[in-house]
Design a protein around this motif. Structure first.
Motif, PDB file in Angstrom:
ATOM      1  N   GLY A  25     -16.698  27.326   1.491  1.00 13.75           N
ATOM      2  CA  GLY A  25     -17.268  26.680   2.671  1.00 13.75           C
ATOM      3  C   GLY A  25     -16.614  25.325   2.809  1.00 13.75           C
ATOM      4  O   GLY A  25     -16.207  24.732   1.812  1.00 13.75           O
ATOM      5  N   GLN A  26     -16.511  24.856   4.041  1.00 12.57           N
ATOM      6  CA  GLN A  26     -15.933  23.527   4.238  1.00 12.57           C
ATOM      7  C   GLN A  26     -16.815  22.490   3.549  1.00 12.57           C
ATOM      8  O   GLN A  26     -16.341  21.531   2.972  1.00 12.57           O
ATOM      9  N   THR A  27     -18.121  22.730   3.612  1.00 12.66           N
ATOM     10  CA  THR A  27     -19.085  21.922   2.857  1.00 12.66           C
ATOM     11  C   THR A  27     -20.016  22.929   2.187  1.00 12.66           C
ATOM     12  O   THR A  27     -21.149  23.122   2.619  1.00 12.66           O
ATOM     13  N   VAL A  28     -19.517  23.533   1.136  1.00 13.21           N
ATOM     14  CA  VAL A  28     -20.172  24.724   0.566  1.00 13.21           C
ATOM     15  C   VAL A  28     -21.597  24.412   0.102  1.00 13.21           C
ATOM     16  O   VAL A  28     -22.497  25.243   0.204  1.00 13.21           O
ATOM     17  N   SER A  53     -17.290  20.900  -2.174  1.00 12.31           N
ATOM     18  CA  SER A  53     -18.588  20.231  -2.127  1.00 12.31           C
ATOM     19  C   SER A  53     -18.470  18.907  -1.381  1.00 12.31           C
ATOM     20  O   SER A  53     -17.487  18.187  -1.539  1.00 12.31           O
ATOM     21  N   HIS A  54     -19.486  18.602  -0.591  1.00 11.99           N
ATOM     22  CA  HIS A  54     -19.536  17.272   0.033  1.00 11.99           C
ATOM     23  C   HIS A  54     -20.409  16.370  -0.845  1.00 11.99           C
ATOM     24  O   HIS A  54     -21.523  16.764  -1.215  1.00 11.99           O
ATOM     25  N   PRO A  55     -19.945  15.156  -1.160  1.00 15.50           N
ATOM     26  CA  PRO A  55     -20.737  14.282  -2.039  1.00 15.50           C
ATOM     27  C   PRO A  55     -22.148  14.030  -1.515  1.00 15.50           C
ATOM     28  O   PRO A  55     -23.089  13.907  -2.304  1.00 15.50           O
ATOM     29  N   ARG A 110     -16.415   7.494   8.011  1.00 16.73           N
ATOM     30  CA  ARG A 110     -17.716   8.134   8.244  1.00 16.73           C
ATOM     31  C   ARG A 110     -18.022   9.192   7.179  1.00 16.73           C
ATOM     32  O   ARG A 110     -18.407  10.331   7.506  1.00 16.73           O
ATOM     33  N   ARG A 111     -17.819   8.766   5.951  1.00 20.35           N
ATOM     34  CA  ARG A 111     -18.043   9.714   4.865  1.00 20.35           C
ATOM     35  C   ARG A 111     -19.502   9.763   4.399  1.00 20.35           C
ATOM     36  O   ARG A 111     -19.854  10.569   3.543  1.00 20.35           O
ATOM     37  N   THR A 112     -20.334   8.890   4.862  1.00 22.57           N
ATOM     38  CA  THR A 112     -21.789   8.891   4.622  1.00 22.57           C
ATOM     39  C   THR A 112     -22.210   8.556   3.185  1.00 22.57           C
ATOM     40  O   THR A 112     -23.334   8.839   2.776  1.00 22.57           O
ATOM     41  N   GLY A 170     -17.779  26.323   9.425  1.00 29.55           N
ATOM     42  CA  GLY A 170     -17.916  25.151  10.290  1.00 29.55           C
ATOM     43  C   GLY A 170     -18.356  23.920   9.517  1.00 29.55           C
ATOM     44  O   GLY A 170     -18.453  23.931   8.280  1.00 29.55           O
ATOM     45  N   CYS A 171     -18.639  22.853  10.252  1.00 29.32           N
ATOM     46  CA  CYS A 171     -19.044  21.606   9.591  1.00 29.32           C
ATOM     47  C   CYS A 171     -19.820  20.736  10.575  1.00 29.32           C
ATOM     48  O   CYS A 171     -19.423  20.595  11.728  1.00 29.32           O
ATOM     49  N   ASP A 172     -20.935  20.175  10.081  1.00 25.05           N
ATOM     50  CA  ASP A 172     -21.748  19.284  10.924  1.00 25.05           C
ATOM     51  C   ASP A 172     -21.484  17.813  10.623  1.00 25.05           C
ATOM     52  O   ASP A 172     -22.144  16.948  11.197  1.00 25.05           O
ATOM     53  N   TYR A 173     -20.583  17.531   9.682  1.00 28.61           N
ATOM     54  CA  TYR A 173     -20.213  16.127   9.463  1.00 28.61           C
ATOM     55  C   TYR A 173     -19.211  15.729  10.555  1.00 28.61           C
ATOM     56  O   TYR A 173     -18.775  16.561  11.351  1.00 28.61           O
ATOM     57  N   ALA A 174     -18.857  14.479  10.551  1.00 24.10           N
ATOM     58  CA  ALA A 174     -17.955  14.006  11.617  1.00 24.10           C
ATOM     59  C   ALA A 174     -17.006  12.969  11.034  1.00 24.10           C
ATOM     60  O   ALA A 174     -16.889  11.855  11.561  1.00 24.10           O
ATOM     61  N   CYS A 175     -16.345  13.323   9.944  1.00 19.81           N
ATOM     62  CA  CYS A 175     -15.410  12.376   9.327  1.00 19.81           C
ATOM     63  C   CYS A 175     -14.362  11.998  10.380  1.00 19.81           C
ATOM     64  O   CYS A 175     -13.850  12.876  11.090  1.00 19.81           O
ATOM     65  N   SER A 176     -14.064  10.710  10.434  1.00 18.72           N
ATOM     66  CA  SER A 176     -13.316  10.219  11.595  1.00 18.72           C
ATOM     67  C   SER A 176     -11.862  10.693  11.619  1.00 18.72           C
ATOM     68  O   SER A 176     -11.209  10.603  12.649  1.00 18.72           O
ATOM     69  N   TYR A 177     -11.365  11.214  10.504  1.00 18.81           N
ATOM     70  CA  TYR A 177      -9.959  11.639  10.436  1.00 18.81           C
ATOM     71  C   TYR A 177      -9.805  13.151  10.571  1.00 18.81           C
ATOM     72  O   TYR A 177      -8.686  13.673  10.565  1.00 18.81           O
ATOM     73  N   CYS A 178     -10.916  13.885  10.671  1.00 13.31           N
ATOM     74  CA  CYS A 178     -10.860  15.331  10.416  1.00 13.31           C
ATOM     75  C   CYS A 178     -11.001  16.174  11.677  1.00 13.31           C
ATOM     76  O   CYS A 178     -11.867  15.931  12.513  1.00 13.31           O
ATOM     77  N   VAL A 179     -10.174  17.202  11.785  1.00 20.75           N
ATOM     78  CA  VAL A 179     -10.206  18.087  12.949  1.00 20.75           C
ATOM     79  C   VAL A 179     -11.181  19.254  12.781  1.00 20.75           C
ATOM     80  O   VAL A 179     -11.482  19.942  13.759  1.00 20.75           O
ATOM     81  N   VAL A 180     -11.663  19.461  11.583  1.00 19.99           N
ATOM     82  CA  VAL A 180     -12.413  20.698  11.323  1.00 19.99           C
ATOM     83  C   VAL A 180     -13.613  20.904  12.255  1.00 19.99           C
ATOM     84  O   VAL A 180     -13.788  22.005  12.796  1.00 19.99           O
ATOM     85  N   PRO A 181     -14.466  19.877  12.491  1.00 20.29           N
ATOM     86  CA  PRO A 181     -15.591  20.141  13.403  1.00 20.29           C
ATOM     87  C   PRO A 181     -15.106  20.580  14.790  1.00 20.29           C
ATOM     88  O   PRO A 181     -15.826  21.277  15.502  1.00 20.29           O
TER      89      PRO A 181
HETATM   90  S1  SF4 Z   1     -13.582  16.205   5.951  1.00 17.73           S
HETATM   91 FE1  SF4 Z   1     -14.950  17.885   5.376  1.00 17.73          FE
HETATM   92  S2  SF4 Z   1     -17.012  17.047   5.715  1.00 17.73           S
HETATM   93 FE2  SF4 Z   1     -15.601  15.726   6.854  1.00 17.73          FE
HETATM   94  S3  SF4 Z   1     -15.586  16.585   8.927  1.00 17.73           S
HETATM   95 FE3  SF4 Z   1     -13.851  17.492   7.805  1.00 17.73          FE
HETATM   96  S4  SF4 Z   1     -14.657  19.421   6.987  1.00 17.73           S
HETATM   97 FE4  SF4 Z   1     -16.429  18.177   7.597  1.00 17.73          FE
END
Ligand code: SF4
Length: 476
Positions: free
Chosen positions: A235-238, A272-274, A311-313, A191-202
């Motif tokens: 991991g999506q954000t290992v 890895s997430h930066p 929203r890459r933080t 899973g993932c707790d980030y919320a990148c505006s383009y990403c479906v993963v969360p």
């Molecule tokens: S791009 Fe990566 S960090 Fe951002 S929401 Fe998607 S899985 Fe999470």
């Protein structure tokens, strides 16, 4: 190295491409004897996998669930009683491909057909509407329920679903069928707790949840006992890993413990997430030879303005600071990344900043994509979409610049010798292939006839943008 596989080393070494796609599975000694339930006895399954390494490994675990129920792997899709598609929806093309595959099975009455993974989660019941011959729809966050769902199917259930996203557990299986005889994957965080505006993963994989360190380490030890020497932690954000057990290991502590498992010679980790990338990861690589000297650190854009919209933080400057830690390491660490071009509102100036970032970092590899709007993401509703032709133009420019950078970096390696873990053979070219610890692909000649799974020394004689060419230097 592991010796007993349904998909043998021979398949990888043969004159042709391996005859089995990433979707088929091989038994490893760690799991070969565990199929003790016979609910599916006599039935066969085939899984076709789309997308990332996380999906590939999820399929290995799903296959383990089926084996434990007495199913056996079919040699191809046509012969399977149970056909599963483990899907990806990160880009529209991947989703279209799955629906096109499902279309090919229209009217198929003999098989049970299931859709797993990100597209299943995203489309849900809609899949039954578009492809009424599908009987199972299950997102990855619900894989723990798979045995129950399969029981319902076996009892004649026509439409069963697992789409729960409110989960706090990871998907662990007694059996994992591993299709790669050289490199073993271990998922440490889902899973993932980030919320990148383009990403479906969360939306498709649910909230972040880490696996207990003892469970990770015992799997690493079992893999070492089975003969694996290279492990890739997934991991999506290992690097956001947080041990939920009382030991409370951090990511770097876990890395060091996996690297110290007897028999493990290489440990990789991705992605890895930066934001969670700290200097201690570089220190660990510097001081732990088994940690591979390669970091995949997706930047996505070189423009701080676009990064904010994504929203890459982090900013461009903060990202470059992390790169400076990597560059000041004692070991030369290779760096790869992901870049999106044509994000809504990306100006020519923003795009130029992505190109100049490639030059500032000097990446050893970049996966570049055109932006593709996805359902349930905030970016999909953003104004100022970039025309497709312009996105393609930018992609071509960026890829060409990166190709030149890679060629220049690889040319500097001519004359050097690297340790290569051999993972393939191309009979037509009379070449072996493998990877260095820095994850560079090295194709090489050798007078030896059996090198798969071996660690060998290779001297680089020529460079290409995406690989190195060399010759085996047998040790005296
Ligand atoms: S791009 Fe990566 S960090 Fe951002 S929401 Fe998607 S899985 Fe999470």
């Amino acid at each position: 190295m592991p010796k007993t596989f349904d998909i043998g080393i021979d398949a990888l070494a043969g004159a042709s491409e391996p005859s089995v796609p990433a979707a088929t599975f091989a038994a490893t000694p760690e799991n070969a004897s565990a199929a003790d339930s016979v609910a599916g006895a006599g039935k066969s399954f085939f899984i076709e996998t789309f997308g990332c390494q996380m999906n590939v490994h999820d399929s290995e675990k799903v296959a383990g669930v089926l084996l434990a129920r007495g199913y056996r792997p079919a040699s191809n899709a046509a012969h399977a009683d149970l056909m599963l598609y483990n899907t990806c929806s990160i880009r529209e093309k991947a989703a279209q491909k799955v629906f096109s595959r499902l279309g090919e099975l229209r009217g198929e009455r003999r098989k049970i057909i299931g859709v797993l993974g990100c597209l299943a989660q995203q489309e849900g019941e809609e899949i039954f509407e578009r492809a009424p011959w599908v009987s199972l729809v299950c997102g990855s966050a619900s894989y723990r329920k798979l045995p129950e769902l399969i029981t319902q199917l076996e009892a004649g259930g026509r439409r069963v679903m697992g789409l729960d996203l409110e989960v706090d557990e990871t998907f662990e299986t007694e059996i994992t069928r591993r299709d790669n005889p050289i490199r073993a994957y271990i998922t440490i965080i889902e899973g993932c707790d980030y919320a990148c505006s383009y990403c479906v993963v969360p939306h498709t994989r649910g909230p972040e949840r880490s696996r207990a360190s003892d469970s990770v380490l015992s799997e690493a030890r079992r893999l070492a006992d089975a003969g694996y020497t290279e492990i890739q932690l997934l991991g999506q954000t290992v690097n956001s890993y947080r041990d939920p057990s009382p030991r409370k290991l951090g990511f770097v502590e876990l890395l060091r413990e996996v690297a110290s498992v007897a028999g493990i010679r290489r440990v990789r980790f991705t992605t890895s997430h930066p934001n969670d990338f700290h200097r201690d990861i570089v220190d660990a690589i510097d001081s732990t030879p088994a940690l591979c000297d390669h970091i995949h650190l997706p930047v996505q854009s070189g423009s701080t303005r676009v990064l904010r919209e994504m929203r890459r933080t982090y900013t461009r400057e903060q990202y470059l600071e992390k790169i400076s830690w990597i560059r000041s390491a004692r070991r030369p660490i290779s760096v790869t990344s992901d870049v999106i071009v044509g994000f809504p509102g990306e100006t020519e100036q923003d795009f130029e900043e992505s190109v100049t970032l490639l030059e500032s970092v000097g990446y050893d590899g970049v996966y570049a994509f055109v932006y593709s709007p996805r359902p349930n993401t905030t970016a999909a509703a953003m104004p100022d979409a970039i025309p497709e032709a312009e996105k393609s133009r930018r992609l071509a420019i960026l890829q060409e610049r990166q190709r030149q950078i890679q060629l220049a970096r690889n040319e500097r390696l001519v004359g050097e010798t690297f340790e290569v873990l051999v993972d393939g053979h191309n009979a037509a070219r009379a070449q072996w292939t493998g990877r260095s610890t820095s994850n560079r692909v090295i194709n090489f000649t050798s007078s030896h006839e059996s090198l798969l799974g071996e660690y060998v020394q290779v001297r680089v004689t020529r460079a290409a943008p995406h690989s190195l060419i060399g010759e085996h230097m047998p040790q005296a």
